[in-house]
Design an enzyme around this catalytic site. Structure first.
Site, short mmCIF file in Angstrom:
data_model
loop_
_atom_site.label_atom_id
_atom_site.label_comp_id
_atom_site.label_asym_id
_atom_site.label_seq_id
_atom_site.Cartn_x
_atom_site.Cartn_y
_atom_site.Cartn_z
N ASN A 37 -16.61 3.32 29.23
CA ASN A 37 -17.45 3.52 28.05
C ASN A 37 -17.22 2.44 26.99
OD1 ASN A 37 -19.23 4.76 26.32
ND2 ASN A 37 -17.95 6.54 25.87
N HIS A 122 -17.20 22.43 26.89
CA HIS A 122 -16.97 22.13 25.47
C HIS A 122 -17.77 23.06 24.58
CE1 HIS A 122 -15.88 17.60 26.13
NE2 HIS A 122 -15.21 18.42 26.94
N ARG A 147 -13.08 24.63 25.89
CA ARG A 147 -12.45 23.80 24.86
C ARG A 147 -13.17 24.05 23.55
NH1 ARG A 147 -12.86 17.25 24.30
NH2 ARG A 147 -14.57 17.87 22.94
N TYR A 159 -14.05 14.34 15.66
CA TYR A 159 -14.18 14.25 17.10
C TYR A 159 -14.58 15.61 17.70
CZ TYR A 159 -13.28 14.53 21.91
OH TYR A 159 -13.48 14.80 23.23
N ASP A 210 -8.59 19.57 21.94
CA ASP A 210 -8.34 18.14 22.06
C ASP A 210 -8.02 17.57 20.68
OD1 ASP A 210 -8.29 15.46 22.71
OD2 ASP A 210 -10.19 15.47 23.81
N HIS A 212 -7.25 14.46 20.28
CA HIS A 212 -7.80 13.10 20.37
C HIS A 212 -6.92 12.04 19.72
CE1 HIS A 212 -11.34 10.54 21.38
NE2 HIS A 212 -11.47 11.48 22.31
N GLU A 236 -4.50 18.93 23.96
CA GLU A 236 -4.71 17.63 24.62
C GLU A 236 -4.47 16.45 23.68
OE1 GLU A 236 -8.56 17.54 26.43
OE2 GLU A 236 -8.69 15.36 26.31
N GLU A 262 -6.18 10.65 29.73
CA GLU A 262 -7.54 10.16 29.99
C GLU A 262 -7.70 8.67 29.71
OE1 GLU A 262 -9.68 12.80 27.26
OE2 GLU A 262 -10.18 11.05 26.04
N ARG A 283 -4.23 13.92 32.93
CA ARG A 283 -5.70 13.89 32.84
C ARG A 283 -6.34 12.59 33.33
NH1 ARG A 283 -9.15 16.46 30.70
NH2 ARG A 283 -10.03 15.10 29.11
N HIS A 312 -10.12 14.21 33.50
CA HIS A 312 -11.13 13.90 32.49
C HIS A 312 -12.50 13.93 33.17
CE1 HIS A 312 -12.35 10.54 29.41
NE2 HIS A 312 -12.60 11.73 28.93
N ASP A 316 -19.51 10.28 29.96
CA ASP A 316 -19.49 8.81 30.07
C ASP A 316 -18.91 8.34 31.40
OD1 ASP A 316 -17.44 9.60 27.56
OD2 ASP A 316 -16.46 8.43 29.12
N GLU A 339 -12.46 19.06 33.81
CA GLU A 339 -13.39 19.06 32.66
C GLU A 339 -14.83 18.94 33.16
OE1 GLU A 339 -12.78 15.76 30.01
OE2 GLU A 339 -13.89 16.71 28.39
N TRP A 402 -9.22 6.83 16.98
CA TRP A 402 -10.40 7.70 17.02
C TRP A 402 -10.21 8.84 18.00
CZ3 TRP A 402 -14.12 8.73 20.91
CH2 TRP A 402 -15.09 9.66 20.48
C1 GCO Z 1 -12.55 14.30 26.58
C2 GCO Z 1 -12.49 12.93 25.97
C3 GCO Z 1 -13.81 12.30 25.69
C4 GCO Z 1 -13.60 10.84 25.23
C5 GCO Z 1 -14.66 9.98 25.82
C6 GCO Z 1 -14.47 8.53 25.42
O1 GCO Z 1 -11.57 15.00 26.46
O2 GCO Z 1 -13.56 14.59 27.21
O3 GCO Z 1 -11.61 12.92 24.88
O4 GCO Z 1 -14.50 13.05 24.78
O5 GCO Z 1 -13.63 10.76 23.86
O6 GCO Z 1 -14.64 10.11 27.19
O7 GCO Z 1 -15.34 7.72 26.13
MG MG Z 2 -9.97 14.14 25.51
#
Ligand code: GCO
Ligand code: MG
Length: 402
Positions: A37, A122, A147, A159, A210, A212, A236, A262, A283, A312, A316, A339, A402
């Site tokens: 991505n 999600h 989630r 996020y 998550d 993040h 996560e 991930e 992940r 993961h 994307d 996921e 991020w």
């Molecule tokens: C998740 C991930 C995604 C990522 C994304 C970035 O747990 O699914 O954190 O949300 O942010 O795949 O490209």
């Molecule tokens: Mg994630």
């Protein structure tokens, strides 16, 4: 059988996907996902310029030797671009093996170890109320694991909570958008969210969250501790994943299970995390971590330490990766959860597939190979468009994860 031809397809039916197609001299072809991505063209060019010329005329059954050739043989190793390209080749070759032997890929990985693949979805909302409505909606759809993310009072964006009703993660056209972050506000809010979700939905649902990559180890330890009464399935990416030792501090303070990986792409990135038992779920994906050949070794190593997988599976990554993940999840012993973010209609049409969702579980289908295809004619209607993930800054402007 020999590899006769290979080509890279880049399309954007809502978001960008990089697909490798490997064709053999006896007419069988296989597909591999190489999507990274926001950096898609780097993988595409690594494949076209540096990888494809080296694999022509090789025996597609030699997945181990070809993997080693692309990893050790390149001298330069690891890294998301390299490993995604290597994964695309590996995935396509396992697809070819399955088709040539007329069996689903899961049979080549050990056969079924379970009836179906438990997946999590999600749920999100601008506030706790909306997040709970979304949990209810997903529970109605049959999901057993959800989630939960919600907007944070005092922050414009966060996020996991898309703008408006959009179901997808951001990957915005143009230059990267920026948003602002406050760890203090986040840490005050998340325990309230899970207290409310447990109160409303009871103990049966598996709940995940998550972070993040945004916390320091001690902040993550505090959050894990405060979430203990709500017995999460996992917390996560509490800290940036490359900081393996940071997980030791978290582990010393909380029994909330931890998932990460991930953004990682090799066994060396999770070596300390696994052998020190600092995490519970790894992940890494088939696409970003080198394909079946590599991820099977990571899973087998993790199994020794009671660490399970939790691949993961965002939108994307293409349906080719989703199909591959489901074969993998069905076969390995130490599977944890998968996921599941459903793709949009256009993506599903470009990549017709055999996998399906039913009552909280997914099934890869029992046809030969991976059970996913690429409609190249249709894909050509959706040309690549440059897009970026957002960039984050703290309230005072300091650049953040991020
Ligand atoms: C998740 C991930 C995604 C990522 C994304 C970035 O747990 O699914 O954190 O949300 O942010 O795949 O490209
Ligand atoms: Mg994630």
């Amino acid at each position: 059988m020999k590899i006769k031809h290979a080509s890279v397809n880049i399309c954007s039916p809502g978001r960008n996907f990089v697909t490798l197609k490997i064709e053999t001299d006896d007419g069988i072809y296989g597909l591999g996902d190489g999507t990274l991505n926001g950096r898609e063209l780097a993988v595409a060019s690594y494949l076209s310029e540096h990888v494809i010329p080296c694999i022509l005329n090789r025996d597609p059954f030699q997945t181990e030797d070809i993997w080693q050739y692309l990893y050790r043989g390149a001298y330069w190793r690891r890294g998301p671009v390299t490993m995604s390209a290597t994964a695309a080749v590996d995935m396509a070759l396992w697809d070819i093996k399955g088709k040539a032997l007329n069996t689903p890929v899961y049979n080549l990985l050990g056969g079924r170890s379970r009836d179906g693949v438990l997946v999590y979805c999600h749920a999100h909302g601008a506030d706790i109320e909306e997040a709970c409505d979304d949990v209810a909606r997903h529970r109605e759809m049959g999901y057993k694991a959800i989630r939960v993310q919600s907007g944070i009072p005092g922050l414009d964006a966060t996020y996991g909570v898309p703008k408006g009703a959009l179901p997808y993660e951001p990957a915005e056209r143009g230059l990267p958008p920026e948003s602002r972050w406050s760890t203090e506000k986040y840490l005050l809010h998340v325990p309230k969210l899970f207290a409310r979700v447990r109160e409303q939905f009871g103990d049966d649902l598996h709940l995940l969250h998550d972070c993040h990559h945004r916390l320091s180890p001690i902040e993550a330890a505090r959050l894990g501790k405060e979430l203990e009464p709500f017995h999460l399935f996992w917390m996560e990416d509490p800290v940036p994943a490359e900081f393996q030792e940071g997980f030791r501090v978290i582990r010393e303070h909380t029994t909330t299970p931890i998932a990460t990986g991930e953004v990682l792409n090799s066994i060396w990135d999770v070596h300390d995390l696994i052998r020190n038992q600092w995490i519970d779920y790894a992940r890494l994906t088939l696409t970003h971590a080198g394909g079946f050949t590599a991820l099977k070794k990571i899973a087998d190593f993790a199994e020794l330490y009671h660490v399970r997988t939790g691949c993961h599976g965002p939108t994307d990554l293409s349906p080719v990766c989703m199909a591959a993940a489901l074969h993998f999840d069905l076969a390995i012993h130490n599977f944890g959860i998968q996921e599941h973010m459903p793709h949009n209609k256009e993506t599903d049409e470009v990549f017709p597939h055999a996998y399906r969702f039913e009552d909280g579980f997914m099934f890869p289908g029992d046809g030969p190979g991976l059970g996913v295809d690429l409609d190249e004619k249709l894909a050509a209607k959706y040309p690549y468009q440059r897009a970026y993930l957002p960039v984050l800054r703290k309230l005072d402007g300091t650049l953040w994860d991020w």
